[in-house]
Design a protein around this motif. Structure first.
Motif, PDB file in Angstrom:
ATOM      1  N   LEU A 211       0.833  -1.206   0.000  1.00 53.20           N
ATOM      2  CA  LEU A 211       0.000   0.000   0.000  1.00 53.20           C
ATOM      3  C   LEU A 211       0.867   1.256   0.000  1.00 53.20           C
ATOM      4  O   LEU A 211       0.636   2.185  -0.788  1.00 53.20           O
ATOM      5  CB  LEU A 211      -0.923  -0.010   1.214  1.00 53.20           C
ATOM      6  CG  LEU A 211      -1.739   1.253   1.471  1.00 53.20           C
ATOM      7  CD1 LEU A 211      -2.710   1.501   0.326  1.00 53.20           C
ATOM      8  CD2 LEU A 211      -2.485   1.159   2.795  1.00 53.20           C
ATOM      9  N   VAL A 212       1.866   1.298   0.875  1.00 57.70           N
ATOM     10  CA  VAL A 212       2.732   2.479   0.971  1.00 57.70           C
ATOM     11  C   VAL A 212       3.464   2.719  -0.353  1.00 57.70           C
ATOM     12  O   VAL A 212       3.532   3.851  -0.852  1.00 57.70           O
ATOM     13  CB  VAL A 212       3.731   2.317   2.130  1.00 57.70           C
ATOM     14  CG1 VAL A 212       4.759   3.440   2.119  1.00 57.70           C
ATOM     15  CG2 VAL A 212       2.998   2.292   3.460  1.00 57.70           C
ATOM     16  N   LEU A 213       4.013   1.652  -0.937  1.00 57.66           N
ATOM     17  CA  LEU A 213       4.777   1.816  -2.170  1.00 57.66           C
ATOM     18  C   LEU A 213       3.876   2.246  -3.324  1.00 57.66           C
ATOM     19  O   LEU A 213       4.287   3.054  -4.172  1.00 57.66           O
ATOM     20  CB  LEU A 213       5.487   0.506  -2.507  1.00 57.66           C
ATOM     21  CG  LEU A 213       6.613   0.110  -1.550  1.00 57.66           C
ATOM     22  CD1 LEU A 213       7.182  -1.254  -1.929  1.00 57.66           C
ATOM     23  CD2 LEU A 213       7.723   1.159  -1.554  1.00 57.66           C
ATOM     24  N   GLY A 214       2.656   1.710  -3.374  1.00 58.03           N
ATOM     25  CA  GLY A 214       1.750   2.118  -4.434  1.00 58.03           C
ATOM     26  C   GLY A 214       1.396   3.595  -4.354  1.00 58.03           C
ATOM     27  O   GLY A 214       1.416   4.306  -5.363  1.00 58.03           O
ATOM     28  N   VAL A 215       1.087   4.071  -3.146  1.00 54.10           N
ATOM     29  CA  VAL A 215       0.761   5.492  -2.975  1.00 54.10           C
ATOM     30  C   VAL A 215       1.976   6.354  -3.257  1.00 54.10           C
ATOM     31  O   VAL A 215       1.882   7.413  -3.888  1.00 54.10           O
ATOM     32  CB  VAL A 215       0.217   5.738  -1.558  1.00 54.10           C
ATOM     33  CG1 VAL A 215      -0.049   7.223  -1.347  1.00 54.10           C
ATOM     34  CG2 VAL A 215      -1.052   4.931  -1.312  1.00 54.10           C
ATOM     35  N   PHE A 216       3.150   5.913  -2.797  1.00 59.43           N
ATOM     36  CA  PHE A 216       4.360   6.703  -3.027  1.00 59.43           C
ATOM     37  C   PHE A 216       4.649   6.861  -4.509  1.00 59.43           C
ATOM     38  O   PHE A 216       4.976   7.970  -4.976  1.00 59.43           O
ATOM     39  CB  PHE A 216       5.552   6.048  -2.331  1.00 59.43           C
ATOM     40  CG  PHE A 216       6.880   6.629  -2.736  1.00 59.43           C
ATOM     41  CD1 PHE A 216       7.296   7.858  -2.245  1.00 59.43           C
ATOM     42  CD2 PHE A 216       7.700   5.957  -3.640  1.00 59.43           C
ATOM     43  CE1 PHE A 216       8.515   8.408  -2.635  1.00 59.43           C
ATOM     44  CE2 PHE A 216       8.916   6.488  -4.026  1.00 59.43           C
ATOM     45  CZ  PHE A 216       9.317   7.715  -3.531  1.00 59.43           C
ATOM     46  N   ARG A 217       4.564   5.775  -5.266  1.00 58.69           N
ATOM     47  CA  ARG A 217       4.888   5.865  -6.692  1.00 58.69           C
ATOM     48  C   ARG A 217       3.941   6.806  -7.431  1.00 58.69           C
ATOM     49  O   ARG A 217       4.355   7.511  -8.360  1.00 58.69           O
ATOM     50  CB  ARG A 217       4.849   4.469  -7.312  1.00 58.69           C
ATOM     51  CG  ARG A 217       5.969   3.548  -6.806  1.00 58.69           C
ATOM     52  CD  ARG A 217       5.999   2.232  -7.560  1.00 58.69           C
ATOM     53  NE  ARG A 217       7.086   1.381  -7.089  1.00 58.69           N
ATOM     54  CZ  ARG A 217       6.922   0.259  -6.399  1.00 58.69           C
ATOM     55  NH1 ARG A 217       5.689  -0.154  -6.099  1.00 58.69           N
ATOM     56  NH2 ARG A 217       7.962  -0.463  -6.006  1.00 58.69           N
ATOM     57  N   GLU A 218       2.676   6.833  -7.033  1.00 58.72           N
ATOM     58  CA  GLU A 218       1.734   7.747  -7.665  1.00 58.72           C
ATOM     59  C   GLU A 218       1.982   9.189  -7.218  1.00 58.72           C
ATOM     60  O   GLU A 218       2.040  10.104  -8.044  1.00 58.72           O
ATOM     61  CB  GLU A 218       0.300   7.330  -7.314  1.00 58.72           C
ATOM     62  CG  GLU A 218      -0.167   6.073  -8.010  1.00 58.72           C
ATOM     63  CD  GLU A 218      -0.255   6.233  -9.511  1.00 58.72           C
ATOM     64  OE1 GLU A 218      -0.606   7.338  -9.961  1.00 58.72           O
ATOM     65  OE2 GLU A 218       0.026   5.261 -10.238  1.00 58.72           O
ATOM     66  N   ALA A 219       2.136   9.397  -5.911  1.00 61.28           N
ATOM     67  CA  ALA A 219       2.299  10.755  -5.393  1.00 61.28           C
ATOM     68  C   ALA A 219       3.625  11.358  -5.825  1.00 61.28           C
ATOM     69  O   ALA A 219       3.721  12.569  -6.024  1.00 61.28           O
ATOM     70  CB  ALA A 219       2.196  10.740  -3.867  1.00 61.28           C
ATOM     71  N   ALA A 220       4.665  10.531  -5.950  1.00 60.94           N
ATOM     72  CA  ALA A 220       5.978  11.060  -6.347  1.00 60.94           C
ATOM     73  C   ALA A 220       5.916  11.709  -7.722  1.00 60.94           C
ATOM     74  O   ALA A 220       6.635  12.686  -7.992  1.00 60.94           O
ATOM     75  CB  ALA A 220       7.015   9.938  -6.328  1.00 60.94           C
ATOM     76  N   TYR A 221       5.068  11.198  -8.605  1.00 63.77           N
ATOM     77  CA  TYR A 221       4.908  11.797  -9.929  1.00 63.77           C
ATOM     78  C   TYR A 221       3.982  13.005  -9.904  1.00 63.77           C
ATOM     79  O   TYR A 221       4.184  13.966 -10.646  1.00 63.77           O
ATOM     80  CB  TYR A 221       4.346  10.754 -10.906  1.00 63.77           C
ATOM     81  CG  TYR A 221       5.380   9.823 -11.475  1.00 63.77           C
ATOM     82  CD1 TYR A 221       6.099  10.152 -12.617  1.00 63.77           C
ATOM     83  CD2 TYR A 221       5.646   8.599 -10.871  1.00 63.77           C
ATOM     84  CE1 TYR A 221       7.044   9.304 -13.144  1.00 63.77           C
ATOM     85  CE2 TYR A 221       6.594   7.729 -11.393  1.00 63.77           C
ATOM     86  CZ  TYR A 221       7.284   8.091 -12.526  1.00 63.77           C
ATOM     87  OH  TYR A 221       8.231   7.232 -13.048  1.00 63.77           O
TER      88      TYR A 221
END
Length: 452
Positions: A211-221
């Motif tokens: 969950l954390v990695l999925g949100v991070f990858r989206e928010a980082a962009y």
């Protein structure tokens, strides 16, 4: 006989071509013999033969014959059912031959042969069950590897202006995946990465890490501000985590040349390895609670600005590294061991540190451990951040308000001054009604400790 003629006109006889024999031809016995030799239970056969020789030369009647059952019992742990039956048959033949030649009582020989038969059948069954468990474990490990590649995607050795090296070891070695997480992505706002540790172990920890990695990858962009990335992760965790769950993490960004942005949410302090030498821990000037608990804490996350030039390296890691203990219950001294292996090759540093970590704990970790080393290359320019593209600027070191109380612009670690600037900008983080914190300038401190 067919003939061939060369360029000089000479005739040479041709040998008849032999067609390869396939199917049920000659190669089949050779292939079967090779398979039999590959699966031959050598050690159990040697044990059975040795017991028979001892019985022959000792001449003590049927005293040694019951020990022949050790052959098929041992074969069950190293070979399949066929190997066990082969060893059992060999033991029965030798036992019957020796028993008859020694003219022992008929009921004793029958008891020995019955015991050999029972042990052989039980060992063959155990061998079949062991093989089945091994196949199931192999399937589970393949699924775990696929899950690991989906959650913890492999990171290239070079990303933007950085050279990267990663080492990951799960406490459940059979599963090869745990609750530690890392990701590095190249975005329009520069290279961004996260290293974190989920509370707990097992599948629930893996679900939270995904969950954390999925949100991070989206928010980082999507988010031009690093604090907004942290805010997206916090809001997602607040909706999905249990009351006792949380994630410690360090989020790092590289918006422009010469510096890194960093937000530390209750995680172990990264280690900075300057090009000039030495190893120092980057401690947050204002520690923040872990992700998932920001709404309960009194202090908001703080955006640290860290000078980072060509040749500098930054090591991020999880608690499983610095909390690893040896037999004397001594913690693994990460900063000290990293200082021994400092070089210009990140892969060499992490390989040496990882090997020493496993040796420190005796080869088996009791917690997940992740190491990620980032090195600034001397070639190329980083991608400009969105704030630069819009003509806005990020506050510079103490040009107007000066450093915060008790923090000067330079801190010393015994090897020379290291300039650090830290600031926290307005950001909405958490699910407590959209509270917005005002800007404040604080100081970050370097220490030479292990970062805890």
């Amino acid at each position: 006989m067919r003939q061939a003629r060369d360029h000089g006109g000479n005739h040479w006889p041709l040998r008849p071509l032999r067609k390869p024999v396939t199917g049920f031809g000659a190669p089949v016995p050779r292939r079967a013999a090779a398979q039999l030799a590959a699966g031959m239970p050598v050690v159990p056969v040697l044990i059975v033969s040795g017991i028979a020789l001892v019985d022959v030369f000792a001449g003590s009647g049927m005293f040694w014959l019951p020990l022949l059952a050790a052959g098929p019992a041992l074969a069950a742990s190293t070979n399949g059912p066929r190997g066990v039956l082969f060893v059992g048959l060999l033991a029965a033949v030798l036992g019957a031959t020796l028993g008859v030649s020694e003219a022992g009582p008929g009921h004793e020989l029958a008891a020995v042969l019955a015991a050999l038969l029972a042990v052989t059948l039980a060992s063959a069954l155990a061998s079949a069950l062991r093989g089945r468990r091994e196949r199931v474990l192999a399937a589970v490990r393949s699924v775990a590897e696929a899950a690991q590649h989906a959650v913890l995607k492999p990171i290239p050795e070079t990303v933007g202006p950085f050279r990267v090296a990663v080492r990951y070891s799960a406490a459940a070695a059979e599963a090869r995946i745990g609750g530690d997480l890392y990701a590095l992505v190249q975005t329009p706002h520069g290279v961004r990465l996260i290293v974190g540790d989920v509370r707990g172990k097992g599948l629930p920890a893996v679900e939270i890490a995904a969950l954390v990695l999925g949100v991070f990858r989206e928010a980082a962009y999507d988010e031009p501000d690093l604090l907004a990335v942290v805010g997206r992760i916090e809001r997602s965790l607040a909706r999905n985590l249990g009351p006792d769950d949380f994630v410690t993490a360090v989020v790092v960004g590289h918006p422009r040349a010469g510096e890194l942005e960093m937000v530390n949410c209750g995680h172990a302090s990264p280690l900075l390895i300057p090009a000039s030498g030495g190893v120092v821990a980057v401690e947050a000037g204002r520690p923040a609670p872990p992700l998932g608990l920001l709404a309960l804490g009194g202090e908001p996350p703080c955006l640290e600005i860290l000078p980072f030039s060509d040749g500098d390296q930054l090591l991020l890691y999880t608690d499983g590294v610095i909390e690893a203990r040896d037999r004397a219950r001594e913690f693994y001294p990460l900063a000290e061991r990293v200082a021994r292996h400092v070089s210009g090759e990140p892969e060499h540093i992490l390989s040496a540190v990882h090997d020493e970590l496993l040796a420190h704990v005796g080869g088996r970790l009791h917690d997940d451990a992740a190491l990620l080393l980032l090195q600034m290359q001397a070639v190329g320019e980083p991608v400009s951040s969105a704030s630069e593209a819009q003509g806005t600027t990020v506050p510079e070191p103490a040009s107007e308000a000066g450093p915060g109380p008790g923090c000067g612009p330079e801190e010393y670690d015994g090897r020379g001054p290291v300039t650090v600037v830290s600031c926290s900008r307005s950001a909405t983080v958490g699910s407590d009604g959209g509270r917005r914190w005002s800007a404040q300038r604080t100081g970050a401190v370097f220490s030479s400790g292990p970062g805890r």
